[in-house]
Scaffold this active site. Structure first.
Site, PDB file in Angstrom:
ATOM      1  N   ASP A   1       0.935  -1.496   0.033  1.00 58.60           N
ATOM      2  CA  ASP A   1       0.305  -0.053  -0.319  1.00 58.60           C
ATOM      3  C   ASP A   1       0.997   1.564   0.077  1.00 58.60           C
ATOM      4  OD1 ASP A   1      -1.632   2.263   0.445  1.00 58.60           O
ATOM      5  OD2 ASP A   1      -2.845   1.617   2.506  1.00 58.60           O
ATOM      6  N   PHE A  32     -10.092  -0.543  -0.581  1.00 58.66           N
ATOM      7  CA  PHE A  32      -9.561  -1.435   0.806  1.00 58.66           C
ATOM      8  C   PHE A  32     -10.189  -2.962  -0.076  1.00 58.66           C
ATOM      9  CE2 PHE A  32     -10.582  -4.538   4.221  1.00 58.66           C
ATOM     10  CZ  PHE A  32      -9.981  -4.271   5.080  1.00 58.66           C
ATOM     11  N   VAL A  33      -9.358  -4.090   0.119  1.00 59.57           N
ATOM     12  CA  VAL A  33      -9.799  -5.416  -0.649  1.00 59.57           C
ATOM     13  C   VAL A  33      -9.930  -6.370  -0.215  1.00 59.57           C
ATOM     14  CG1 VAL A  33      -9.454  -4.745  -2.942  1.00 59.57           C
ATOM     15  CG2 VAL A  33      -7.612  -5.122  -1.456  1.00 59.57           C
ATOM     16  N   ARG A  65     -10.367 -14.756   5.436  1.00 62.70           N
ATOM     17  CA  ARG A  65      -8.788 -14.857   4.348  1.00 62.70           C
ATOM     18  C   ARG A  65      -9.132 -15.479   3.487  1.00 62.70           C
ATOM     19  NH1 ARG A  65      -4.448 -12.111   7.037  1.00 62.70           N
ATOM     20  NH2 ARG A  65      -4.912 -11.903   8.712  1.00 62.70           N
TER      21      ARG A  65
HETATM   22  P1  5GP Z   1       1.649  -0.618   3.501  1.00 68.30           P
HETATM   23  O1  5GP Z   1       3.506  -0.886   4.781  1.00 68.30           O
HETATM   24  O2  5GP Z   1       2.134  -1.201   2.205  1.00 68.30           O
HETATM   25  O3  5GP Z   1       1.255   0.832   3.620  1.00 68.30           O
HETATM   26  O4  5GP Z   1       0.959  -1.662   3.908  1.00 68.30           O
HETATM   27  C1  5GP Z   1       0.942  -2.523   3.756  1.00 68.30           C
HETATM   28  C2  5GP Z   1       0.570  -4.298   4.904  1.00 68.30           C
HETATM   29  O5  5GP Z   1      -1.447  -3.592   5.140  1.00 68.30           O
HETATM   30  C3  5GP Z   1      -0.940  -5.514   4.383  1.00 68.30           C
HETATM   31  O6  5GP Z   1       0.931  -6.523   4.122  1.00 68.30           O
HETATM   32  C4  5GP Z   1      -1.651  -5.648   4.582  1.00 68.30           C
HETATM   33  O7  5GP Z   1      -1.126  -5.950   5.486  1.00 68.30           O
HETATM   34  C5  5GP Z   1      -2.380  -4.026   4.885  1.00 68.30           C
HETATM   35  N1  5GP Z   1      -3.060  -3.417   3.869  1.00 68.30           N
HETATM   36  C6  5GP Z   1      -2.870  -2.480   3.039  1.00 68.30           C
HETATM   37  N2  5GP Z   1      -4.063  -2.557   2.102  1.00 68.30           N
HETATM   38  C7  5GP Z   1      -4.814  -3.652   2.408  1.00 68.30           C
HETATM   39  C8  5GP Z   1      -6.043  -3.756   1.908  1.00 68.30           C
HETATM   40  O8  5GP Z   1      -6.573  -3.387   1.148  1.00 68.30           O
HETATM   41  N3  5GP Z   1      -6.616  -4.752   2.709  1.00 68.30           N
HETATM   42  C9  5GP Z   1      -6.587  -5.973   2.791  1.00 68.30           C
HETATM   43  N4  5GP Z   1      -7.036  -6.685   4.217  1.00 68.30           N
HETATM   44  N5  5GP Z   1      -4.980  -5.052   3.914  1.00 68.30           N
HETATM   45  C10 5GP Z   1      -4.319  -4.365   3.822  1.00 68.30           C
END
Ligand code: 5GP
Length: 175
Positions: free
Chosen positions: A103, A152-153, A165
């Site tokens: 993300d 958000f997915v 999951r």
């Molecule tokens: P980042 O550090 O890249 O912002 O966040 C990554 C982590 O955030 C992912 O490994 C996941 O656990 C969580 N995350 C980010 N976007 C989503 C989403 O759309 N859905 C879900 N279920 N988790 C997300």
């Protein structure tokens, strides 16, 4: 589809995921020919993707599941994150991190920096999903399945509050 208080709509069907996973595996098989990579799937979200991907990897390789643990730092530094669970020696290894979704990219960046500081020979990442913030930042993710905006997915390993999951398709939250 409902999970608790939120409504979701199917956005990537299982057969599309499967085709994409095969094509990612093919690229990795090609790029890592002659090497013995160490795959590090990041739990919990990547368990389903890692399982499907690794079934199509025809290289001699190692697999070790890892987790990113948050621990409280001082008030000024906030939450620090560290990688736990890797049992293999990382020194001189060609490491390929398996992530469900990137993300902001902060988590992945942290993991990659940590692995490099432990003496890995090479550190790359494969992410099934990449959101817009990481794309804009040009974060180095060598293999990407699907690009998303900021939605958000859930499903295919990803959860909402612990739920969803086990779904074989990927769903996005309906606004
Ligand atoms: P980042 O550090 O890249 O912002 O966040 C990554 C982590 O955030 C992912 O490994 C996941 O656990 C969580 N995350 C980010 N976007 C989503 C989403 O759309 N859905 C879900 N279920 N988790 C997300």
């Amino acid at each position: 589809m409902k999970l608790k208080d939120l409504t979701f709509r199917k956005t990537i069907a299982a057969n599309k995921i499967s085709t994409k996973v095969s094509s990612l595996a093919k690229q990795i098989n090609h790029d890592y020919q002659g090497k013995t990579p160490l795959f590090l799937p990041v739990l919990n979200g990547s368990f389903m993707f890692a399982s499907d991907l690794l079934k199509e990897i025809n290289l001699t390789c190692r697999v070790s599941f890892v987790k990113v643990a948050s621990y409280s730092g001082t008030a000024s530094t906030g939450q620090l994150k560290t990688l736990i669970g890797h049992e293999e020696s990382l020194f001189n290894q060609d490491i390929l991190i398996i992530e469900d979704i990137v993300d902001t990219g902060l988590t992945l960046q942290k993991i990659m920096d940590e692995l490099r500081s432990l003496g890995a020979r090479s550190v790359e990442a494969v992410a099934l999903l990449r959101k817009q913030p990481a794309r804009e930042k040009n974060l180095e993710v060598k293999y990407v399945g699907f690009d998303l905006e900021t939605e958000f997915v859930v499903g295919y390993g990803l959860d909402y509050d612990g739920l969803g999951r086990n779904l074989t398709d990927i769903y996005k939250k309906v606004e």
